[in-house]
Structures are given as C-alpha cells and as structure tokens.
Design an enzyme around this catalytic site. Structure first.
Site, mmCIF file in Angstrom:
data_model
loop_
_atom_site.group_PDB
_atom_site.id
_atom_site.type_symbol
_atom_site.label_atom_id
_atom_site.label_comp_id
_atom_site.label_asym_id
_atom_site.label_seq_id
_atom_site.Cartn_x
_atom_site.Cartn_y
_atom_site.Cartn_z
ATOM 1 N N THR A 1 0.884 -1.161 0.000
ATOM 2 C CA THR A 1 0.000 0.000 0.000
ATOM 3 C C THR A 1 0.925 1.215 0.000
ATOM 4 O O THR A 1 2.128 1.061 -0.131
ATOM 5 C CB THR A 1 -0.877 -0.047 1.286
ATOM 6 N N THR B 1 -4.437 2.254 -1.753
ATOM 7 C CA THR B 1 -3.855 0.977 -2.141
ATOM 8 C C THR B 1 -4.501 0.413 -3.388
ATOM 9 O O THR B 1 -5.605 0.823 -3.773
ATOM 10 C CB THR B 1 -4.025 -0.027 -0.978
#
Length: 588
Positions: free
Chosen positions: A403, A421
């Site tokens: 992420t 993400t």
C-alpha cells in the site's frame, strides 16, 4: 455518519499554471521548518504536494496532488484503480473527519466466489483475475475531499502528476525489485508487460519511465471530473477489462462480473473517526471497515496498564508483542464492514475490557496464540445485542502487505493522513488497456470462507488494516503517522507510537527502528537482519519466535508538530528506497 451541514471551504485562491520539477536534493527523509509539510515515499509525489502548497492550496489539495503522483511513481502499491482512507483535521473548526473510499464488491459478486464447492482456491490464482477486482473508489474519494474541503479543481491538483507521467521519472532499484517480484503476473497481461517489462524482464534501474496512457487518464479527469471515471468510455474500458481480462497467449485469468452500474453507483462514505487516549495523548484514527483504528486503540489500552518506560527494553517489547496478539485475536473475530456487521466497537475500545485482556498476559512468557475475548459485557450500544456465530480462523496472510501512506499539513494547521492501495504489489496485475493504471485485487481481502464477519457479499467493503492516525496533546496536533503493510500496518503504527511515546525516541528514530509484527500467528514477522541480533535474542528469552521468511515491514510517513510551532516531516530513512520529506520555505 455523514455531516448534516455542508462545511465552508478552508480558503480561496486563484491558481496559475503550475511549473513542476524534481530537483536532485528532494530525496531526503527528514525536513523541518515553519510552513506546510509533506512526507511520502516518492520525491516526485512530495514535490507535487509542495508545489500545490506553494500555489496557495491547502492540505487536502496537496494530498490529492501527492496521491496522483504516487500513482505514477509507485503504481504497484496505489492508483486510481484502487481505494483508500483519508483522515482530515480541520484546524479552523478543530475537528477531525474521515473519508472512506474503500473498494466495494460488485453487485453480482457471490459469497462463494473464492471457495467454489466449499474449498478455498489458491491465493495467487485468485489475485491475478478479474474476479479479484473491487469497484475502485480512489477517484470518487479525491473528488469528494476536494469538493468539500479543498480549494482547487482536479485540473489544478493533477497537473504535477500529468507532467511526471508524460515526461517520465527514473526508476530505482526498489522499483526494479518490485517488477522482478511480479514478472510472472505482469507477463500474463499484455498492457502491463508492455509498460513494465522488456523481453519479459524488468527494465534496468535508471531507466526513464513514461506513462502517456496514465497522463491521458489524468487529463480526462482534469477535463471531465469524477464522471469521466465512473461513466463513459473509461468506465466501459474498466468493466470490459474486469469481465474479459486481456491475457497473453497461453495464460488464463478468471473473469469478473462487474457492471457499469457498479461504477455509476459507487459512493464514498464520510465517517466519524475512532477516538482513544494513551498516556495523555488523544489518538484519532480510521473507523470500520478499517480495523486499524480499533485494533491500535485496543492494544494501547492494554499497554497503558504497564509502565513500559521504566522497564528493560526487551520486557517492554515483549509486552508490546503480547498486546498486539490479543488485539489481533479480537480484530480477526469481530471486525468488518459496518454496513453489513454490527461489530462491538464500544466494547473493544473499553478501558475496562482492556484491563481484562491485560490479565491474560504473562510478563515473562510468550503466549503464541490468543483466543478472541468477549467484549459484549462492555458494549454500551444496545444496537449490538448479539454475539456473532463462531468464526473460522482467518488466514494470517489474507491481506497483502503493499500500500502507500502520505502525510500533508499546511500553513493554516490543516492535516491530511492518507493511506490508499491497490492491495497486493501490482494489484491484480491487470492494466486497463490504453489508460495506464493497474486494477486492484481488493476482493482477496475478504476471508475466502466462513462463517466470518469478513466473508464476501455483494456491495460489501472488505476489511482493511489501513491506519492513518493523528495524535493530539492538550488539544493540539502532536504528530500524524501511517504506513503501508497490509495487516502489518497496525503493528507498524502501534510500534512507532510506543517507540515515540514510551521509549522517548525522536520520530526519525522511532520510524527507523527494527520492526517486529505480531498478528496472532504462530510466529512473529521480522525484517532482514533482525534474527540473531541482541534484541532478538533478548526477546527469545521470553519465548518469542520469529517467522522464517523476512522482508521490510512498512514504509511509514509522519509529521511532528513541535511545541515551538515548527513542523518536522519524517519519512523512511532506509526502507523502500528511502522516503522524501519536504517543508515549505518562508515566504510561501
């Protein structure tokens, strides 16, 4: 929990055309000063935010600009093909609000999608597929944040990212390593392979990488706004790509079942934050469907009963691991999308419940596995009267560790902590042909089989661990912290807070310290070089055990608001190729 009144914009300004460049000196993980500040993992992204701040934009404008640039330079961890969570502090109103633009399951998604015939499918097979793709929320989130609290348009804040995508940037060793890790997945999809591979192999470090297709996508948003993404030709291209993934000869990828209506009907959610206290600090974080805010608060509530600062370091770290273990046992059992599950959040956040959980910790010996507790007697909310059915064990690795997080503040004191993400490194691996962005594999964040609160359901948002957090002391911002890392996000933020508050580490040292992540598994995750160290041996004396596989944990970014009114932006000093921290110079 949508606000009932439309708040006024934070400021107003006239913006002229942006000039944008990335000087060589930009890549420093630490910066201090008296203006606005930004910390990201990417120099072009931090420069994008700083350019917007210097043109009079506020923290929300700058956060979107940085996020768009990260979609170019860090396309394997984030982008418009995914979703995220934003925590916003409004200085003038002394108020925090959170924006949930997490991906949702398409309306045709079935709960048995990842467990045909009752048997969970192979995880890697599930990832590289159209069925893994959730309805993207990033663009809707950017739009809603700008419309409600920003001062600029898409055209203005996307200008820096368009320039980076069009002109290109030099890829580094970390970028090359991520491509190498995903060679097989990327090779399955021609549009992805064409952008990131040459003859099936990663481009060498130092290559100038351009993404004109992504520049085109950003120009569409600059011209047409949010509707350009969720309807029209781009929406059709997304749906066609999900439902018929374009694959290389000999490759196969399971098809999804996404409709144009799924995109047209997507909504972000304004939610009230999770609030907790720890040793004189107020911590404000993300609520469900992120489990991060709740789990971090619960672990800190457990730790608050120990005087960590007075203990030998190894004993204090042992207690940190055991508190995380207990919090994860409850997180795994109870937390999921609040529009589908009535989770006992009040009970889990109760100081009294934390005291009962604390009694289970042996100060001298590791537990290795904890069962979920019973927070319901501490649940004051009568709308959550029933315990859920017994749940199966959640897969520890069901949430990939990839992420990105960014932190921005402006001269007026507004703050944005933003984690977003596309899930795994490289998401599903599927690039939308002609548009230059990779689609997420967020549906694999659901538990593949139940009974469990986080099983797949149509329209549901998969549980997340993203944990953008802002800490206050005496009513004023003290610091903000967040990280990527899948379920290790929770422990990265938790450990950094303990390092900073309990161990008295300055934030750069708190970020750079070796990370150890306990998520109620059989062994604790560690980073390269930790095994065999004096710190590891001391913890082994308490019975702590380490996972045999090692990798970097997280890539955190923080801003510290100093008592003298200055700010210090802090990024990673060694992980993920070193981060980029910038602070405005006087005069802007």
């Amino acid at each position: 929990m949508t606000p009932t009144a439309q708040p006024r914009r934070l400021t107003s300004t006239i913006i002229i055309a942006l000039a944008f460049s990335v000087p060589a000196w930009a890549k420093s993980p630490l910066a201090s000063g008296s203006g606005g500040a930004v910390a990201t993992i990417s120099a072009p992204a931090s420069q994008a935010a700083l350019a917007i701040l210097n043109k009079g934009g506020n923290a929300v404008d700058a956060a979107v600009a940085a996020a768009a640039a990260l979609g170019v330079t860090d396309p394997f961890s984030c982008g418009v093909g995914g979703g995220g969570f934003m925590v916003i502090y409004l200085a003038r109103e002394n108020r925090v609000i959170t924006l949930d633009h997490r991906e949702t399951a398409p309306a045709a998604f079935q709960s048995s999608a990842f467990a045909p015939g009752g048997k969970a499918m192979d995880y890697d097979t599930a990832i590289a597929s159209g069925m893994a793709v959730g309805v993207p929320g990033t663009v809707r989130g950017w739009h809603d944040a700008l419309e409600r609290y920003g001062t600029m348009s898409f055209k203005q804040v996307l200008a820096p990212a368009i320039k980076v995508a069009q002109d290109g940037f030099r890829i580094n060793d970390n970028f090359v390593a991520l491509v190498k890790e995903n060679e097989k997945k990327f090779a399955m999809f021609p549009a992805t392979a064409a952008q990131y591979l040459k003859d099936g192999k990663p481009l060498p470090a130092g290559t100038l990488l351009r993404n004109p297709d992504l520049a085109k996508t950003y120009r569409l948003l600059a011209q047409g706004g949010v509707k350009a993404f969720y309807s029209g030709k781009l929406a059709r291209a997304i749906v066609d790509t999900v439902n018929q993934p374009p694959v290389a000869a000999g490759a196969t990828a399971r098809a999804g079942r996404m409709a144009l209506a799924d995109l047209a009907n997507y909504e972000a959610r304004w939610r009230q934050p999770v609030r907790s206290s720890y040793r004189g600090y107020e911590l404000v974080g993300m609520p469900l469907p992120s489990s991060g805010g709740v789990a971090i608060a619960q672990a800190l509530n457990i730790l608050e009963g120990f005087d960590l600062a007075s203990m030998p370091r190894a004993k204090a770290e042992h207690l940190y691991l055991e508190a995380a273990r207990l919090a994860f046992a409850d997180r795994n059992a109870y937390l999921a999308d609040p529009e589908f599950v009535e989770a006992p959040v009040q009970g889990l956040l109760s100081k009294e419940y934390a005291a009962r959980r604390r009694e289970l910790i042996d100060p001298t010996r590791a537990r290795h596995h904890a069962e979920a507790g019973d927070p319901y007697p501490y649940q004051q909310d009568p709308s959550v009267p029933l315990r859920p059915a017994a749940s199966g064990k959640a897969r520890l690795l069901s949430e990939s560790a990839h992420t990105t997080h960014l932190a921005v503040s402006d001269q007026d004191g507004n703050i944005v902590a933003y984690t977003f993400t596309i899930e795994s490194w490289g998401g599903s691996g599927i690039t939308v042909p002609g548009y230059g962005f990779i689609l997420n594999n967020e549906m694999t964040d659901f538990d593949f089989s139940g009974p469990h609160p986080n099983v797949p359901e149509a329209g549901k948002r998969p549980r997340s661990s993203m944990s953008p957090t802002i800490a206050f002391r005496n009513g004023k911002p003290a610091f903000t912290i967040g990280s990527p890392g899948g379920s290790t996000i929770i422990t990265t933020v938790l450990q950094t807070i303990v390092n900073h508050i309990d161990f008295g580490m300055p934030m750069p040292q708190a970020l750079d310290a070796p990370r150890i992540s306990e998520r109620n598994g059989l062994a604790t995750s560690i980073e390269p070089g930790f095994a065999g160290s004096a710190q590891a041996r001391a913890l082994e004396g308490f019975g702590q055990r380490w996972d045999a596989s090692v990798e970097e944990i997280g890539a955190a970014n923080a801003i510290v608001f100093n008592p003298d009114g200055t700010v210090t932006a802090v990024s990673e000093g060694k992980r993920h190729g070193v981060g980029s921290a910038l602070v405005q110079k006087r005069g802007h």
